[in-house]
Scaffold this active site. Structure first.
Site, mmCIF file in Angstrom:
data_model
loop_
_atom_site.group_PDB
_atom_site.id
_atom_site.type_symbol
_atom_site.label_atom_id
_atom_site.label_comp_id
_atom_site.label_asym_id
_atom_site.label_seq_id
_atom_site.Cartn_x
_atom_site.Cartn_y
_atom_site.Cartn_z
ATOM 1 N N GLU A 173 0.804 -1.220 0.000
ATOM 2 C CA GLU A 173 0.000 0.000 0.000
ATOM 3 C C GLU A 173 0.841 1.276 0.000
ATOM 4 O O GLU A 173 0.444 2.280 -0.586
ATOM 5 C CB GLU A 173 -0.944 0.010 1.223
ATOM 6 C CG GLU A 173 -2.050 -1.030 1.112
ATOM 7 C CD GLU A 173 -2.838 -1.221 2.407
ATOM 8 O OE1 GLU A 173 -2.610 -0.447 3.372
ATOM 9 O OE2 GLU A 173 -3.657 -2.152 2.455
ATOM 10 N N ASP A 186 3.475 7.297 -5.360
ATOM 11 C CA ASP A 186 2.378 6.729 -4.591
ATOM 12 C C ASP A 186 1.750 7.788 -3.695
ATOM 13 O O ASP A 186 2.394 8.276 -2.756
ATOM 14 C CB ASP A 186 2.920 5.563 -3.747
ATOM 15 C CG ASP A 186 1.847 4.570 -3.394
ATOM 16 O OD1 ASP A 186 1.511 3.731 -4.256
ATOM 17 O OD2 ASP A 186 1.330 4.642 -2.264
ATOM 18 N N ASP A 217 -8.646 1.218 -10.695
ATOM 19 C CA ASP A 217 -7.345 0.618 -10.963
ATOM 20 C C ASP A 217 -6.571 0.388 -9.657
ATOM 21 O O ASP A 217 -6.729 1.143 -8.694
ATOM 22 C CB ASP A 217 -6.570 1.586 -11.870
ATOM 23 C CG ASP A 217 -5.263 1.001 -12.355
ATOM 24 O OD1 ASP A 217 -5.306 -0.022 -13.046
ATOM 25 O OD2 ASP A 217 -4.195 1.571 -12.032
ATOM 26 N N LYS A 220 -5.974 -2.609 -4.674
ATOM 27 C CA LYS A 220 -5.375 -3.255 -3.508
ATOM 28 C C LYS A 220 -4.118 -2.539 -3.028
ATOM 29 O O LYS A 220 -3.526 -2.917 -2.027
ATOM 30 C CB LYS A 220 -5.077 -4.726 -3.794
ATOM 31 C CG LYS A 220 -3.925 -5.038 -4.729
ATOM 32 C CD LYS A 220 -3.703 -6.554 -4.770
ATOM 33 C CE LYS A 220 -2.998 -7.062 -5.990
ATOM 34 N NZ LYS A 220 -1.607 -6.634 -6.189
ATOM 35 N N HIS A 221 -3.726 -1.471 -3.743
ATOM 36 C CA HIS A 221 -2.546 -0.707 -3.331
ATOM 37 C C HIS A 221 -2.915 0.485 -2.455
ATOM 38 O O HIS A 221 -2.083 1.365 -2.197
ATOM 39 C CB HIS A 221 -1.752 -0.263 -4.563
ATOM 40 C CG HIS A 221 -1.150 -1.428 -5.295
ATOM 41 N ND1 HIS A 221 0.055 -1.985 -4.946
ATOM 42 C CD2 HIS A 221 -1.619 -2.184 -6.312
ATOM 43 C CE1 HIS A 221 0.323 -3.015 -5.737
ATOM 44 N NE2 HIS A 221 -0.685 -3.160 -6.577
ATOM 45 N N GLU A 241 -10.063 -3.339 -9.206
ATOM 46 C CA GLU A 241 -9.078 -4.291 -9.710
ATOM 47 C C GLU A 241 -8.268 -4.819 -8.527
ATOM 48 O O GLU A 241 -7.447 -4.090 -7.966
ATOM 49 C CB GLU A 241 -8.136 -3.608 -10.711
ATOM 50 C CG GLU A 241 -7.092 -4.559 -11.251
ATOM 51 C CD GLU A 241 -5.825 -3.865 -11.764
ATOM 52 O OE1 GLU A 241 -5.148 -4.449 -12.611
ATOM 53 O OE2 GLU A 241 -5.513 -2.732 -11.323
ATOM 54 N N GLY A 245 -5.060 -14.154 -7.572
ATOM 55 C CA GLY A 245 -5.886 -15.359 -7.702
ATOM 56 C C GLY A 245 -6.249 -15.966 -6.363
ATOM 57 O O GLY A 245 -6.160 -17.177 -6.195
#
Ligand SMILES: *[C@@H]1O[C@H](CO)[C@@H](O)[C@H](O)[C@H]1NC(C)=O
Ligand SMILES: *[C@@H]1O[C@H](CO)[C@@H](O)[C@H](O)[C@H]1NC(C)=O
Ligand SMILES: *[C@@H]1O[C@H](CO)[C@@H](O)[C@H](O)[C@H]1NC(C)=O
Ligand SMILES: *[C@@H]1O[C@H](CO)[C@@H](O)[C@H](O)[C@H]1NC(C)=O
Ligand SMILES: *[C@@H]1O[C@H](CO)[C@@H](O)[C@H](O)[C@H]1NC(C)=O
Ligand SMILES: *[C@@H]1O[C@H](CO)[C@@H](O)[C@H](O)[C@H]1NC(C)=O
Ligand SMILES: *[C@@H]1O[C@H](CO)[C@@H](O)[C@H](O)[C@H]1NC(C)=O
Ligand SMILES: *[C@@H]1O[C@H](CO)[C@@H](O)[C@H](O)[C@H]1NC(C)=O
Ligand SMILES: *[C@@H]1O[C@H](CO)[C@@H](O)[C@H](O)[C@H]1NC(C)=O
Ligand SMILES: *[C@@H]1O[C@H](CO)[C@@H](O)[C@H](O)[C@H]1NC(C)=O
Ligand SMILES: *[C@@H]1O[C@H](CO)[C@@H](O)[C@H](O)[C@H]1NC(C)=O
Ligand SMILES: *[C@@H]1O[C@H](CO)[C@@H](O)[C@H](O)[C@H]1NC(C)=O
Length: 525
Positions: A173, A186, A217, A220-221, A241, A245
């Protein structure tokens, strides 16, 4: 009519998106650009060009499009070419002039709404890109922050470190994507000023351009508890997004966003259908069952896809092998069967543009269309796509529980077969080629909507069918199909309306109203 995917979810939820990148989709005059995507440059496509392709998209049965990020990106060439894909934002308060003007974008939005379709926009919140040229060895202190509007200073960003440990969520993150050659700065989404800026920005963007949904987009960051405020500021459907998996990892994001792009199932389906009979069909059932159990709202709002801009097209994997003609034709059915998947399961079907034409682009940047490497290797599959969309619409029209009841797998003795029950649809898929399969229960006339062939169930309710040449089959009772419809009307026994009828382009006459009621209740309950 309020163009919102949350209040009008059914329209999109069922029929899917036809994503298109303005970069290489269509020129403003409607022509298709021809450029070599391996040169990683803007190709000339724009929002005006997308307007010219809306008939084509709607005629396949789609009722929403998802377009590339719309804001101004880093200009000029970088170590990885130009920002033709839109994922390198620089000034979030300006539009990307390579794709057109504010009026062009509003025109696209209005053109969609006028025909009862929806606009989903891709947004990047995690990062921006500073320098217009090679940034190798340039330290953060020397970046030109004045370009990064409305942020403008180093204090808006996390301290530079490139992500090094995907098992450490803090690292994922707060460290940066990219590398020294092209660092993606970031944003400090722990900083309340930055957070407020982003919440206000998304609210304005949605309102200014009549946006109906967001594809988020690199979701998860960013810390999970950033998202509820963002989503409520936007006020429209949001799908994130979460490129992994792993259902257990992805599931918490379905609590803070409307849903996620269902990568876990994507990987299972991709692997099962691109490795002949070695593909693991039970891994699909395993992954889907996990997602049904763990995702908030089960899989009903998840994006279901088999191709996108970040992964090799399914036909590229199969052509990567040194194939004989025999194997080639064997693989053709494989990709066609895999293409069936997004339309017969619980999620929202999403088709990546060019997929309907059998494009075969492989690794970056060939998974975009336009390059010689992505020339179709099969006959266009668009009739297949149109049929699948029509079948899904009729399934919804004939069963008010279709959207809100989870599919079930019917166990098979043959490990190459997968039977999916989602009444009134029963779908048979196989990775074994042209072998024969038989099973159904119903006690009435059953239609394979892909061919309009009919079958009659035995007195015990069982049905044996044999697939023809390894083709997929989508079976529906004749009573679920409309005699007045466009899908196998000559053998249909139902009297309801057909969602694909000639009036489907008029917003007022669309048949989604009933479905919206179903979904509306679901959302409130
Ligand atoms: C559309 O524009 C492109 C780029 O300017 C041009 O090459 C092409 O000939 C045009 N097509 C038509 C049909 O005018
Ligand atoms: C970027 O700059 C570095 C250092 O000046 C140089 O070594 C490298 O070759 C440059 N890369 C490109 C793609 O221009
Ligand atoms: C919107 O786009 C259509 C199709 O390209 C065009 O005919 C129309 O003039 C445009 N309207 C505006 C206001 O730009
Ligand atoms: C938060 O970001 C703002 C600009 O967006 C900056 O002025 C401020 O210094 C930052 N605060 C901290 C604690 O980094
Ligand atoms: C996780 O990553 C953060 C940010 O890079 C770092 O500060 C922290 O030490 C890491 N934690 C572990 C256990 O490695
Ligand atoms: C999947 O994600 C969960 C939650 O982050 C994690 O605990 C688990 O180890 C992951 N599983 C695999 C196989 O990586
Ligand atoms: C599921 O999502 C809804 C919003 O759609 C939210 O209110 C609820 O808290 C979520 N459930 C959990 C367990 O987080
Ligand atoms: C394909 O099947 C072979 C044989 O079972 C196996 O060794 C290989 O790992 C599989 N490849 C993929 C990508 O699943
Ligand atoms: C297929 O997938 C299932 C479910 O994930 C797993 O239990 C099984 O071991 C896999 N089979 C093979 C041959 O890899
Ligand atoms: C194309 O697919 C590859 C994976 O093979 C991926 O790394 C790359 O990012 C994709 N290209 C684009 C432009 O997204
Ligand atoms: C409609 O769907 C529900 C839930 O899957 C199922 O129980 C019912 O049998 C279906 N009815 C018809 C006519 O297909
Ligand atoms: C099965 O597929 C192979 C390869 O496409 C083809 O040569 C053969 O004729 C097919 N057999 C049947 C019975 O359809």
């Amino acid at each position: 009519m309020k163009y919102s995917l949350t209040t009008g979810a059914a329209a999109v939820a069922l029929l899917g998106f036809a994503p298109s990148s303005p970069t290489d989709f269509a020129l403003g005059n409607g022509s298709s650009p021809s450029c070599d995507t391996s040169s990683r440059v803007y190709c000339g496509g724009n929002w005006e060009g997308v307007v010219s392709k809306l008939d084509y998209i709607q005629d396949m049965g789609f009722d929403a499009i998802w377009i590339s990020p719309i804001v101004q990106n880093v200009e000029g060439s970088t170590t990885e070419g130009e920002a033709y894909h839109g994922y390198w934002p620089q000034n979030i308060n300006s539009l990307n002039s390579n794709f057109g003007s504010a009026d062009d974008l509003k025109n696209l939005s209005t053109s969609l709404h006028d025909r009862g379709m929806y606009l989903m926009v891709d947004v990047v919140v995690n990062h921006v890109v500073a320098n217009p040229t090679n940034t190798t060895n340039v330290s953060p202190e020397t970046f030109d922050y004045s370009l990064l509007q409305p942020f403008g200073s180093q204090s808006s960003f996390h301290t530079q470190c490139f992500i090094s440990d995907y098992n450490n969520q803090t690292n994922v993150e707060q460290c940066w994507l990219g590398d020294y050659g092209l660092p993606l700065l970031d944003l400090d989404t722990e900083n309340s000023t930055t957070v407020d800026t982003m919440y206000t920005w998304i609210k304005d963007l949605v309102q200014s351009y009549g946006v109906d949904g967001l594809r988020i987009d690199t979701a998860k960051h960013i810390r999970q508890d950033f998202w509820p405020g963002f989503v409520s500021s936007a006020g429209v459907y949001s799908v994130g997004e979460i490129l992994i998996g792993n259902v257990t990892y992805a599931a918490p994001y379905t609590d803070v966003l409307d849903s996620v792009l269902d990568y876990p199932t994507y990987y299972a389906v991709y692997d099962a259908f691109t490795n002949g009979t070695s593909g693991n069909m039970s891994a699909i059932a395993e992954m889907v069952t996990q997602a049904q159990d763990q995702y908030n709202h089960s899989l009903f709002y998840a994006g279901s896809f088999i191709e996108n801009q970040d992964n090799p097209r399914i036909q590229s994997t199969v052509t990567d092998q040194a194939v004989s003609l025999e194997i080639r034709s064997c693989l053709d059915w494989s990709s066609k069967i895999a293409m069936t998947w997004p339309f017969i399961n619980d999620g929202i079907p999403i088709l990546y543009y060019g997929q309907e034409q059998g494009y075969a682009g492989g690794n970056d940047p060939n998974n975009l269309s336009g390059s010689p490497a992505s020339t179709p290797i099969t006959n266009p599959s668009s009739p297949h796509v149109t049929t699948l969309n029509t079948a899904r619409k009729q399934a919804i029209a004939s069963n008010s529980s279709f959207l809100t009841t989870s599919l079930k797998f019917i166990s098979q003795s043959d490990s190459s077969a997968l039977a999916v029950s989602k009444p009134p649809m029963l779908t048979l898929l196989t990775n074994a080629g042209n072998s024969s399969y038989g099973m159904y229960s119903g006690g009435e006339t059953v239609v394979d909507v892909l061919t309009c062939n009919t079958y009659t169930a035995g007195s015990d309710g069982s049905l044996s069918v044999k697939t023809s040449g390894g083709e997929p089959m989508v079976l529906m009772p004749a009573t679920a199909l409309s005699e007045k419809g466009t899908l196998c009307a000559s053998v249909a026994k139902g009297t309801g309306s057909d969602g694909q009828g000639s009036s489907s382009k008029s917003g007022a006459e669309r048949l989604e109203v009933g479905r919206m009621v179903v979904l509306g209740r679901f959302w409130e309950g």
